[in-house]
Design an enzyme around this catalytic site. Sequence first.
Site, short mmCIF file in Angstrom:
data_model
loop_
_atom_site.label_atom_id
_atom_site.label_comp_id
_atom_site.label_asym_id
_atom_site.label_seq_id
_atom_site.Cartn_x
_atom_site.Cartn_y
_atom_site.Cartn_z
N ASP A 106 50.17 33.39 35.56
CA ASP A 106 48.74 33.27 35.31
C ASP A 106 48.42 31.94 34.62
O ASP A 106 49.03 31.58 33.61
CB ASP A 106 48.24 34.42 34.43
CG ASP A 106 48.28 35.74 35.19
OD1 ASP A 106 48.26 35.72 36.43
OD2 ASP A 106 48.35 36.79 34.52
N HIS A 268 54.80 36.90 38.50
CA HIS A 268 54.52 38.22 39.07
C HIS A 268 53.85 38.16 40.44
O HIS A 268 53.34 37.12 40.87
CB HIS A 268 53.70 39.08 38.10
CG HIS A 268 52.40 38.49 37.66
ND1 HIS A 268 52.30 37.51 36.71
CD2 HIS A 268 51.13 38.73 38.06
CE1 HIS A 268 51.04 37.19 36.52
NE2 HIS A 268 50.29 37.90 37.34
C1 OGA Z 1 46.87 39.53 37.31
C2 OGA Z 1 47.50 39.83 38.58
C3 OGA Z 1 48.34 41.72 39.70
C4 OGA Z 1 47.94 43.12 39.98
O1 OGA Z 1 46.16 40.39 36.77
O2 OGA Z 1 47.10 38.44 36.78
O3 OGA Z 1 48.11 38.99 39.18
O4 OGA Z 1 48.84 43.89 40.33
N1 OGA Z 1 47.39 41.10 38.94
O5 OGA Z 1 46.76 43.43 39.87
MN MN Z 2 48.31 37.23 37.87
#
Ligand code: OGA
Ligand code: MN
Length: 299
Positions: A106, A268
């Site tokens: 992020d 992620h």
């Molecule tokens: C975030 C994102 C992933 C999700 O909130 O930064 O990447 O699973 N979300 O909602």
């Molecule tokens: Mn994210």
Amino acid sequence: MFQIRPFDAPLGAEVIDIDLGKPLAAADYERMINAFHDHSLLVFRDQDITPEQHIAFSKRLGELQVHIQSTYHLPGYPEIYSISNVVDENGKPIGLADAGKVWHTDLSYVTQPSRCSLLHALEVPHDDSGKPLGDTLFASTIRAYEALPDATKRRLVGLKAMHSYMHIFDKITAMKRVGAANLVPLTEEQKKKVPDVMHPVVITHPYTRKKILFVNEGITVSIAGLPQAEGAALLQELVDHAHKPEFVYRHSWRAGDLLMWDNFSTQHLAMHDYALPRRRRMRRTTVQGSTPVYDPLPT
Ligand code: OGA
Ligand code: MN
């Protein structure tokens, strides 16, 4: 007295018997933060908290960042970014449906990226058998760095890479996957607020001093100072390496979960394996971190 239960995974721990709606005593906060630095991701189950409580807890960690996709700020709460595939009675999306469709960290596209994000699940989609959908995968960038061959580690010393919001915007916009697609193009004024930035390819964690592989598929555009083809090949090798299964914890959400993850020591990816009428509704805050540097302790 809450318990900390580490996962049998490369990262993550569950914090049990804690109510984030109540202020934490200084000693408890200290214990929670130490666990956070040890495990990179904390899961708090069954949190029934208001936006105000979500913001208050997040602010203990630092200043909050306001997301450039202002269309999806929770009304009345610019610090809360709404992530959802739900539309209101007029068909207008209540949140960003496209979040996290590629591996990313992020806000790595700003000079002071996020120290951590705190994502609270209000509604989680399920399949017909009751299995949760819309999991989120987290990869340890510490494990990823450690697993690099020594020759690659030596090659990365001193290298910098360019990070760009428009890069992830274009990637996600070009994707055709299950679910809504509702990223809103930035105005010229908004674009000026997210110029491309450079960060070292390897950084030192600001609190633990561990070495981190700080490039990600979504936002990192190029490596500077190498011939174009060589830089592109190296970047591809690194971003593919960064999320190998052995570095990954996969989170299956339950409504009420609040996940707090370290944006330096993890990256992620969201699984977009659901669509309306299966509803997903989440709220995120993002805490500003320091400018990434490579500054290891003398050995
Ligand atoms: C975030 C994102 C992933 C999700 O909130 O930064 O990447 O699973 N979300 O909602
Ligand atoms: Mn994210």
